[in-house]
Design a protein around this motif. Structure first.
Motif, PDB file in Angstrom:
ATOM      1  N   LYS A   4      41.161  36.897  29.997  1.00 30.98           N
ATOM      2  CA  LYS A   4      42.389  36.601  30.740  1.00 30.98           C
ATOM      3  C   LYS A   4      42.800  37.771  31.631  1.00 30.98           C
ATOM      4  O   LYS A   4      43.433  37.568  32.676  1.00 30.98           O
ATOM      5  CB  LYS A   4      43.517  36.253  29.758  1.00 30.98           C
ATOM      6  CG  LYS A   4      43.318  34.926  29.034  1.00 30.98           C
ATOM      7  CD  LYS A   4      44.472  34.643  28.091  1.00 30.98           C
ATOM      8  CE  LYS A   4      44.346  33.267  27.453  1.00 30.98           C
ATOM      9  NZ  LYS A   4      43.189  33.161  26.553  1.00 30.98           N
ATOM     10  N   VAL A   5      42.471  38.994  31.225  1.00 30.77           N
ATOM     11  CA  VAL A   5      42.773  40.151  32.077  1.00 30.77           C
ATOM     12  C   VAL A   5      41.999  40.025  33.384  1.00 30.77           C
ATOM     13  O   VAL A   5      42.542  40.245  34.471  1.00 30.77           O
ATOM     14  CB  VAL A   5      42.428  41.474  31.355  1.00 30.77           C
ATOM     15  CG1 VAL A   5      42.572  42.652  32.310  1.00 30.77           C
ATOM     16  CG2 VAL A   5      43.336  41.669  30.143  1.00 30.77           C
ATOM     17  N   ASN A   6      40.723  39.659  33.294  1.00 28.03           N
ATOM     18  CA  ASN A   6      39.926  39.460  34.500  1.00 28.03           C
ATOM     19  C   ASN A   6      40.506  38.353  35.374  1.00 28.03           C
ATOM     20  O   ASN A   6      40.534  38.455  36.609  1.00 28.03           O
ATOM     21  CB  ASN A   6      38.478  39.122  34.131  1.00 28.03           C
ATOM     22  CG  ASN A   6      37.594  40.361  34.077  1.00 28.03           C
ATOM     23  OD1 ASN A   6      38.086  41.473  34.018  1.00 28.03           O
ATOM     24  ND2 ASN A   6      36.293  40.162  34.097  1.00 28.03           N
ATOM     25  N   GLN A   7      40.965  37.279  34.742  1.00 33.52           N
ATOM     26  CA  GLN A   7      41.559  36.175  35.509  1.00 33.52           C
ATOM     27  C   GLN A   7      42.785  36.661  36.276  1.00 33.52           C
ATOM     28  O   GLN A   7      42.970  36.329  37.446  1.00 33.52           O
ATOM     29  CB  GLN A   7      41.935  35.025  34.576  1.00 33.52           C
ATOM     30  CG  GLN A   7      40.728  34.321  33.970  1.00 33.52           C
ATOM     31  CD  GLN A   7      41.145  33.222  33.015  1.00 33.52           C
ATOM     32  OE1 GLN A   7      42.034  32.433  33.302  1.00 33.52           O
ATOM     33  NE2 GLN A   7      40.503  33.169  31.857  1.00 33.52           N
ATOM     34  N   PHE A   8      43.614  37.443  35.600  1.00 32.97           N
ATOM     35  CA  PHE A   8      44.799  37.980  36.273  1.00 32.97           C
ATOM     36  C   PHE A   8      44.399  38.875  37.439  1.00 32.97           C
ATOM     37  O   PHE A   8      44.971  38.797  38.537  1.00 32.97           O
ATOM     38  CB  PHE A   8      45.658  38.771  35.278  1.00 32.97           C
ATOM     39  CG  PHE A   8      46.825  39.475  35.924  1.00 32.97           C
ATOM     40  CD1 PHE A   8      48.013  38.811  36.140  1.00 32.97           C
ATOM     41  CD2 PHE A   8      46.713  40.797  36.343  1.00 32.97           C
ATOM     42  CE1 PHE A   8      49.088  39.448  36.758  1.00 32.97           C
ATOM     43  CE2 PHE A   8      47.775  41.443  36.963  1.00 32.97           C
ATOM     44  CZ  PHE A   8      48.962  40.758  37.169  1.00 32.97           C
ATOM     45  N   GLU A   9      43.413  39.738  37.215  1.00 32.48           N
ATOM     46  CA  GLU A   9      43.004  40.669  38.275  1.00 32.48           C
ATOM     47  C   GLU A   9      42.417  39.932  39.477  1.00 32.48           C
ATOM     48  O   GLU A   9      42.620  40.345  40.630  1.00 32.48           O
ATOM     49  CB  GLU A   9      42.008  41.679  37.696  1.00 32.48           C
ATOM     50  CG  GLU A   9      42.671  42.651  36.735  1.00 32.48           C
ATOM     51  CD  GLU A   9      41.697  43.456  35.894  1.00 32.48           C
ATOM     52  OE1 GLU A   9      42.159  44.386  35.208  1.00 32.48           O
ATOM     53  OE2 GLU A   9      40.495  43.146  35.917  1.00 32.48           O
ATOM     54  N   THR A  10      41.695  38.838  39.224  1.00 32.04           N
ATOM     55  CA  THR A  10      41.199  38.022  40.334  1.00 32.04           C
ATOM     56  C   THR A  10      42.364  37.448  41.133  1.00 32.04           C
ATOM     57  O   THR A  10      42.337  37.420  42.377  1.00 32.04           O
ATOM     58  CB  THR A  10      40.304  36.883  39.808  1.00 32.04           C
ATOM     59  OG1 THR A  10      39.140  37.453  39.217  1.00 32.04           O
ATOM     60  CG2 THR A  10      39.872  35.946  40.933  1.00 32.04           C
ATOM     61  N   GLU A  11      43.401  37.008  40.442  1.00 31.45           N
ATOM     62  CA  GLU A  11      44.559  36.431  41.139  1.00 31.45           C
ATOM     63  C   GLU A  11      45.269  37.472  42.012  1.00 31.45           C
ATOM     64  O   GLU A  11      45.728  37.158  43.113  1.00 31.45           O
ATOM     65  CB  GLU A  11      45.523  35.827  40.116  1.00 31.45           C
ATOM     66  CG  GLU A  11      44.987  34.531  39.508  1.00 31.45           C
ATOM     67  CD  GLU A  11      45.620  34.169  38.185  1.00 31.45           C
ATOM     68  OE1 GLU A  11      46.539  34.901  37.734  1.00 31.45           O
ATOM     69  OE2 GLU A  11      45.210  33.168  37.591  1.00 31.45           O
ATOM     70  N   THR A  12      45.326  38.719  41.547  1.00 31.68           N
ATOM     71  CA  THR A  12      45.946  39.755  42.386  1.00 31.68           C
ATOM     72  C   THR A  12      45.092  40.019  43.623  1.00 31.68           C
ATOM     73  O   THR A  12      45.627  40.234  44.717  1.00 31.68           O
ATOM     74  CB  THR A  12      46.146  41.075  41.609  1.00 31.68           C
ATOM     75  OG1 THR A  12      44.882  41.592  41.186  1.00 31.68           O
ATOM     76  CG2 THR A  12      47.054  40.878  40.407  1.00 31.68           C
ATOM     77  N   MET A  13      43.757  39.977  43.469  1.00 32.51           N
ATOM     78  CA  MET A  13      42.889  40.195  44.623  1.00 32.51           C
ATOM     79  C   MET A  13      42.965  39.034  45.607  1.00 32.51           C
ATOM     80  O   MET A  13      42.953  39.238  46.828  1.00 32.51           O
ATOM     81  CB  MET A  13      41.444  40.429  44.156  1.00 32.51           C
ATOM     82  CG  MET A  13      41.242  41.785  43.479  1.00 32.51           C
ATOM     83  SD  MET A  13      39.512  42.181  43.113  1.00 32.51           S
ATOM     84  CE  MET A  13      39.184  41.075  41.744  1.00 32.51           C
ATOM     85  N   GLU A  14      43.074  37.812  45.105  1.00 35.25           N
ATOM     86  CA  GLU A  14      43.270  36.657  45.989  1.00 35.25           C
ATOM     87  C   GLU A  14      44.528  36.858  46.837  1.00 35.25           C
ATOM     88  O   GLU A  14      44.540  36.566  48.041  1.00 35.25           O
ATOM     89  CB  GLU A  14      43.391  35.377  45.174  1.00 35.25           C
ATOM     90  CG  GLU A  14      42.085  34.867  44.610  1.00 35.25           C
ATOM     91  CD  GLU A  14      42.260  33.561  43.857  1.00 35.25           C
ATOM     92  OE1 GLU A  14      43.397  33.059  43.761  1.00 35.25           O
ATOM     93  OE2 GLU A  14      41.243  33.030  43.354  1.00 35.25           O
TER      94      GLU A  14
END
Length: 436
Positions: A6-16
């Motif tokens: 889930k940390v990776n998912q959050f970080e992807t959303e910030t990059m988007e």
């Protein structure tokens, strides 16, 4: 494309959000694009292999595209990533705030850009605001990064570096954005969530003393946001549960009655070799305290089988211990050898066929324990936040993390009271009564 937690998912959303802010249009990963961003995972060797496969797939889709690879695998093995044909940008687990800059530099200069640095020297939380809202019904909010536990099987401390905590005021600001955007539930995430605040300056108290900032403080920041309906915690270490946290879970009905507390092994010699700092007796006592403090709480866990040196007798001890516990859900994994960790160097590796057979036996027990837990709620009414709909069936989660399916007319992203009728798939089936 996101692999992993889930940390990776959050970080992807910030990059988007960073790309959208810069004027880019976000497309589906399986469609032709000018830029592909792959956020990798390195918890297991399977994660590494999947990452490599996805990079090559993107290059086949558009050989002229800029392919940017970041995350844990890129941090721990940047040379492996650099060598894959088509890779234009390599970032690790920091400097993601500069990803657009790196991508545009690679476009402009037509060369590979590598931005991986020594993660062990990173001591400040990389605070990237959310510029765009995730397309989900539950919002993940990362408040901590890094881990210093150094379990003997785990590569993550080498990929994420030391503990780094987000400032409480920034946690509240991001929570306010998410609630304004219509999210009913916020999930606090981190690599070592229970260590939140360990690196922050202490708070001055009214009596002239000081106290450390803790996870309970972060929770209070989020719970103070008007309009929040649910708060859930990501994975925690059992030893880090505090009376303050128990009091919040018990006293605030918005706090989900669910904790994920990784056990990892039900054998004391294996726990010792894993460098886990508790015994099975201590873990059982802690769980007993959790259940006493918060009656009805659901406790889920992780189990690793086939750790180096695990004998059949040790595995059998693990089965017996798990049998005695009231786990609502168990994630069972075979041990994965990670180069650079102490466990990978051991000569007493368990053969793959033995690991596979043990996973099967532990998973069978996990399925039975989950069914026993679900049966306890048949005939009861529960509040469900619905998430996805397919072929006329909508599913979502109760606050104690039971997956509920229904054929009732419900709206995703909303909470309904549901009467639970029967076991169904990996959860239960129910009829929705009213929106809450």
């Amino acid at each position: 494309m996101t692999l992993g937690c889930k940390v990776n998912q959050f970080e992807t959303e910030t990059m988007e959000g960073l790309f959208k802010k810069a004027g880019y249009e976000i497309g589906r990963f399986d469609e032709p694009a000018d830029v592909y961003v792959i956020n990798t995972c390195s918890v297991t060797s399977l994660g590494d292999r999947k990452s490599r496969q996805i990079i090559r797939r993107a290059h086949r889709e558009n050989p002229e595209a800029v392919i940017a690879v970041c995350g844990c695998y890129a941090q721990t093995a940047p040379q492996d990533i650099e060598a894959i044909e088509g890779v234009s940008v390599v970032l690790g687990t920091k400097e993601r705030s500069r990803i657009v800059e790196y991508v545009e530099q690679a476009m402009r200069e037509q060369r590979q850009i590598v931005g991986v640095s020594d993660i062990m020297q990173a001591h400040t939380f990389e605070d990237i605001p959310l510029y765009d809202m995730p397309e989900r019904t539950r919002a993940f909010l990362k408040i901590e990064d890094g881990c210093e536990n150094f379990c003997s099987y785990c590569i993550i401390p080498y990929a994420r570096g030391p503990v780094k905590s987000r400032q409480p005021i920034h946690i509240r600001e991001e929570a306010e954005k998410l609630v304004r955007a219509g999210f009913r539930e916020i999930v606090l995430t981190g690599i070592h969530l229970g260590a939140y605040g360990r690196d922050l300056a202490p708070i001055a108290c009214g009596d002239g003393t000081e106290r450390k900032i803790t996870l309970a403080d972060a929770c209070r920041e989020v719970l103070s946001v008007p309009g929040l309906r649910r708060l859930r915690l990501g994975s925690l270490e059992s030893l880090e549960l505090s009376p303050e946290l128990f009091e919040l879970i018990r006293s605030d009905e918005r706090f989900c009655a669910h904790l994920h507390l990784p056990l990892q092994a039900g054998s004391d010699p294996v726990l010792h070799d894993m460098n886990r700092h508790y015994t099975t007796a201590e873990f059982a006592q802690l769980i007993e305290g959790v259940e006493r403090e918060v009656p009805g709480i659901a406790v889920s866990t992780d189990i690793i089988v086939g750790f180096p040196g695990e004998t059949e007798e040790m595995f059998a001890d693990g089965l017996r211990f798990v049998e005695k516990m009231n786990f609502s859900r168990m994630h069972v994994f075979p041990y994965s050898r990670r180069t650079g960790t102490p466990a990978a160097k051991r000569k007493d590796q368990v053969p793959e066929p033995v690991k596979k057979e043990r996973v099967h036996r532990m998973q069978a027990l996990a399925d039975r324990k989950a069914e026993e837990f679900h049966r306890m709620f048949l005939g009861k009414k529960m509040r469900v936040l619905f998430e996805t709909k397919k072929d006329g069936v909508t599913d979502g989660l109760t606050d104690n993390y039971i997956r509920v399916y229904t054929g009732s007319a419900v709206t995703c992203g909303e909470i309904y009271e549901v009467e639970i009728e029967k076991l169904y798939k990996d959860g239960v089936w129910g009829t929705a009564a009213e929106k809450m």
